[in-house]
Design a protein around this motif. Structure first.
Motif, PDB file in Angstrom:
ATOM      1  N   GLU A   1     -22.744 -71.789  17.715  1.00 25.01           N
ATOM      2  CA  GLU A   1     -21.834 -70.668  17.668  1.00 25.01           C
ATOM      3  C   GLU A   1     -20.405 -71.069  18.006  1.00 25.01           C
ATOM      4  O   GLU A   1     -19.475 -70.316  17.760  1.00 25.01           O
ATOM      5  CB  GLU A   1     -22.299 -69.570  18.630  1.00 25.01           C
ATOM      6  CG  GLU A   1     -21.527 -68.286  18.448  1.00 25.01           C
ATOM      7  CD  GLU A   1     -22.032 -67.188  19.332  1.00 25.01           C
ATOM      8  OE1 GLU A   1     -22.993 -67.448  20.051  1.00 25.01           O
ATOM      9  OE2 GLU A   1     -21.477 -66.085  19.288  1.00 25.01           O
ATOM     10  N   SER A   2     -20.208 -72.275  18.514  1.00 23.97           N
ATOM     11  CA  SER A   2     -18.876 -72.665  18.940  1.00 23.97           C
ATOM     12  C   SER A   2     -17.867 -72.555  17.809  1.00 23.97           C
ATOM     13  O   SER A   2     -16.691 -72.325  18.037  1.00 23.97           O
ATOM     14  CB  SER A   2     -18.898 -74.105  19.473  1.00 23.97           C
ATOM     15  OG  SER A   2     -19.346 -74.993  18.467  1.00 23.97           O
TER      16      SER A   2
ATOM     17  N   LYS B   1     -28.397 -70.278  13.262  1.00 25.51           N
ATOM     18  CA  LYS B   1     -29.056 -70.478  14.555  1.00 25.51           C
ATOM     19  C   LYS B   1     -28.017 -70.712  15.637  1.00 25.51           C
ATOM     20  O   LYS B   1     -27.028 -71.419  15.442  1.00 25.51           O
ATOM     21  CB  LYS B   1     -30.030 -71.650  14.497  1.00 25.51           C
ATOM     22  CG  LYS B   1     -30.943 -71.722  15.728  1.00 25.51           C
ATOM     23  CD  LYS B   1     -32.064 -72.734  15.546  1.00 25.51           C
ATOM     24  CE  LYS B   1     -33.018 -72.677  16.756  1.00 25.51           C
ATOM     25  NZ  LYS B   1     -34.135 -73.649  16.616  1.00 25.51           N
ATOM     26  N   ASN B   2     -28.263 -70.136  16.813  1.00 19.29           N
ATOM     27  CA  ASN B   2     -27.381 -70.298  17.969  1.00 19.29           C
ATOM     28  C   ASN B   2     -28.261 -70.502  19.201  1.00 19.29           C
ATOM     29  O   ASN B   2     -28.755 -69.538  19.783  1.00 19.29           O
ATOM     30  CB  ASN B   2     -26.492 -69.072  18.138  1.00 19.29           C
ATOM     31  CG  ASN B   2     -25.584 -69.187  19.343  1.00 19.29           C
ATOM     32  OD1 ASN B   2     -24.715 -70.039  19.398  1.00 19.29           O
ATOM     33  ND2 ASN B   2     -25.802 -68.331  20.336  1.00 19.29           N
TER      34      ASN B   2
ATOM     35  N   ILE C   1     -34.225 -71.045   8.329  1.00 22.46           N
ATOM     36  CA  ILE C   1     -33.241 -70.471   7.405  1.00 22.46           C
ATOM     37  C   ILE C   1     -32.225 -71.535   6.979  1.00 22.46           C
ATOM     38  O   ILE C   1     -31.132 -71.215   6.513  1.00 22.46           O
ATOM     39  CB  ILE C   1     -32.528 -69.256   8.024  1.00 22.46           C
ATOM     40  CG1 ILE C   1     -31.827 -69.629   9.328  1.00 22.46           C
ATOM     41  CG2 ILE C   1     -33.509 -68.109   8.251  1.00 22.46           C
ATOM     42  CD1 ILE C   1     -30.932 -68.521   9.876  1.00 22.46           C
ATOM     43  N   PHE C   2     -32.596 -72.820   7.142  1.00 20.52           N
ATOM     44  CA  PHE C   2     -31.749 -73.945   6.775  1.00 20.52           C
ATOM     45  C   PHE C   2     -30.409 -73.841   7.519  1.00 20.52           C
ATOM     46  O   PHE C   2     -30.396 -73.410   8.670  1.00 20.52           O
ATOM     47  CB  PHE C   2     -31.598 -74.024   5.254  1.00 20.52           C
ATOM     48  CG  PHE C   2     -32.933 -74.191   4.562  1.00 20.52           C
ATOM     49  CD1 PHE C   2     -33.535 -75.436   4.480  1.00 20.52           C
ATOM     50  CD2 PHE C   2     -33.611 -73.089   4.051  1.00 20.52           C
ATOM     51  CE1 PHE C   2     -34.772 -75.592   3.872  1.00 20.52           C
ATOM     52  CE2 PHE C   2     -34.847 -73.231   3.446  1.00 20.52           C
ATOM     53  CZ  PHE C   2     -35.430 -74.483   3.359  1.00 20.52           C
ATOM     54  N   SER C   3     -29.283 -74.218   6.910  1.00 19.12           N
ATOM     55  CA  SER C   3     -28.005 -74.146   7.627  1.00 19.12           C
ATOM     56  C   SER C   3     -27.612 -72.703   7.903  1.00 19.12           C
ATOM     57  O   SER C   3     -27.224 -72.352   9.025  1.00 19.12           O
ATOM     58  CB  SER C   3     -26.894 -74.824   6.812  1.00 19.12           C
ATOM     59  OG  SER C   3     -27.207 -76.160   6.517  1.00 19.12           O
ATOM     60  N   THR C   4     -27.670 -71.888   6.865  1.00 20.44           N
ATOM     61  CA  THR C   4     -27.394 -70.454   7.015  1.00 20.44           C
ATOM     62  C   THR C   4     -28.219 -69.683   6.009  1.00 20.44           C
ATOM     63  O   THR C   4     -28.553 -70.181   4.937  1.00 20.44           O
ATOM     64  CB  THR C   4     -25.907 -70.096   6.761  1.00 20.44           C
ATOM     65  OG1 THR C   4     -25.570 -70.420   5.408  1.00 20.44           O
ATOM     66  CG2 THR C   4     -24.990 -70.834   7.722  1.00 20.44           C
TER      67      THR C   4
ATOM     68  N   SER D   1     -36.224 -57.371  16.386  1.00 21.61           N
ATOM     69  CA  SER D   1     -36.276 -58.782  16.742  1.00 21.61           C
ATOM     70  C   SER D   1     -35.463 -59.048  18.005  1.00 21.61           C
ATOM     71  O   SER D   1     -34.328 -58.578  18.127  1.00 21.61           O
ATOM     72  CB  SER D   1     -35.736 -59.641  15.593  1.00 21.61           C
ATOM     73  OG  SER D   1     -35.712 -61.008  15.958  1.00 21.61           O
ATOM     74  N   ASP D   2     -36.054 -59.816  18.914  1.00 25.54           N
ATOM     75  CA  ASP D   2     -35.340 -60.261  20.109  1.00 25.54           C
ATOM     76  C   ASP D   2     -34.599 -61.571  19.855  1.00 25.54           C
ATOM     77  O   ASP D   2     -33.997 -62.136  20.770  1.00 25.54           O
ATOM     78  CB  ASP D   2     -36.316 -60.459  21.268  1.00 25.54           C
ATOM     79  CG  ASP D   2     -36.982 -59.159  21.693  1.00 25.54           C
ATOM     80  OD1 ASP D   2     -36.321 -58.103  21.587  1.00 25.54           O
ATOM     81  OD2 ASP D   2     -38.158 -59.188  22.108  1.00 25.54           O
ATOM     82  N   LEU D   3     -34.633 -62.052  18.600  1.00 23.95           N
ATOM     83  CA  LEU D   3     -33.983 -63.316  18.248  1.00 23.95           C
ATOM     84  C   LEU D   3     -32.679 -63.115  17.494  1.00 23.95           C
ATOM     85  O   LEU D   3     -31.857 -64.026  17.440  1.00 23.95           O
ATOM     86  CB  LEU D   3     -34.927 -64.165  17.370  1.00 23.95           C
ATOM     87  CG  LEU D   3     -36.244 -64.611  17.988  1.00 23.95           C
ATOM     88  CD1 LEU D   3     -37.067 -65.357  16.954  1.00 23.95           C
ATOM     89  CD2 LEU D   3     -35.991 -65.487  19.203  1.00 23.95           C
TER      90      LEU D   3
END
Length: 317
Positions: free
Chosen positions: A19-20, A119-120, A297-300, A92-94
């Motif tokens: 996320e940075s 993903k973060n 989900i791959f990169s995005t 979803s909690d994710l």
């Protein structure tokens, strides 16, 4: 997208899985946008051969716009839509929604709204938008709702189809999202996609209950349908004929079926009102639909939206 239903994916967005790089809203002034040559099409709602509920013959007036959105500028996004920020998905909690996930991009020569998920750490950041305007068919009124959507994943320098991902759950739906309302004024899911790493499931669905937080329909009105990779138009014709309400669902102009109060003993379509239009891309779930440890989900994962339209017309029987 019930409190157990939501939205999916699309394309092209080069950022890493941390996320940075995305902790601040993107510099939208530097995004190059192509001008659309096509206008939002007229509703394709040729009546099906099967008369499910009401007599089809009606004198109808011209269509007029409630929402007409081809995502021509970033200012229009915030003028017409609320970009959800700082909230987990209902299911979803994710999946945590951030306002800088939805932004304008071009794909296949089209100017689009793109909802991206990445993903973060142990969770995922993603996008959710809802219309500022609310709508439903008043007495002797038709409402047409449609959107052109493509789901696509980014895999480094390449791309993957929605079917290749696992754990993505995109949705295009209407509901009154005000606190303390669901499901007493109903919910209509025109598209929910579920990806299973080599296969996918798509469905339409309805939810309703007479008490807040208590859906009486379970999943009894879910109806699955086939969707190929690529651009598709998801739409519905929501009608009120002399106080009797029904809802016809379409995929690329092809009729998929109809809901009305007689579809289930616990369904009251006449109570459906004051709906927002929602697009969202959920990742994972807390109901056992996915194995959250296998999410890929791959990169995005991306959900591209070329246009959205909500139109009304009078119908006098």
């Amino acid at each position: 997208m019930k409190r157990l239903s939501f939205i999916a994916v699309a394309l092209c967005f080069t950022f890493a899985s941390c996320e940075s790089e995305l902790t601040e809203p993107l510099d939208e002034k530097n995004i190059t946008i192509e001008t659309l040559s096509e206008e939002i099409p007229e509703p394709d709602i040729s009546e099906p051969e099967v008369v499910a509920v009401h007599e089809r013959s009606a004198r109808v007036g011209p269509w007029s716009d409630i929402i007409s959105e081809n995502f021509s500028s970033n200012s229009n996004i915030d003028d017409n839509w609320i970009r959800t920020h700082g909230r987990y998905d209902y299911n979803s909690d994710l999946c945590y929604y951030v306002r800088w996930s939805p932004r304008l991009e071009t794909l296949d020569g089209r100017q689009c709204l793109r909802l991206a998920a990445w993903k973060n750490g142990n969770t995922y950041r993603s996008g959710h938008v809802k219309s500022r305007k609310k709508f439903y068919p008043r007495r002797n009124e038709d409402i047409w709702v449609g959107a052109s959507i493509k789901l696509l994943a980014k895999d480094g320098a390449g791309y993957k189809g929605f079917n290749d991902t696992y754990g993505a759950w995109p949705a295009f739906w209407t509901v009154n999202e005000d606190p303390g309302v669901w499901p007493t004024q109903g919910e209509i899911d025109m598209m929910e996609g579920y990806s299973f790493g080599g296969s996918a499931r798509f469905a339409r669905n309805l939810f309703y209950g007479t008490q807040t937080g208590n859906n009486l329909l379970d999943n009894r009105l879910e109806r699955r349908y086939e969707v190929s990779e690529g651009w598709h138009t998801y739409s519905m014709l929501w009608r009120n004929r002399n106080g009797a309400v029904d809802c016809h669902i379409y995929l690329d102009g092809q009729w998929l079926g109809v809901y009305w109060s007689g579809s289930d003993n616990d369904l009251n379509m006449e109570a459906f009102k004051d709906h927002n239009l929602i697009l969202n891309l959920n990742i994972g779930d807390k109901h056992g639909i996915f194995n959250n440890s296998q999410i890929n989900i791959f990169s995005t994962m991306n959900m591209y939206v070329d246009w959205v339209s909500v139109r009304r017309r009078d119908n006098n029987l």
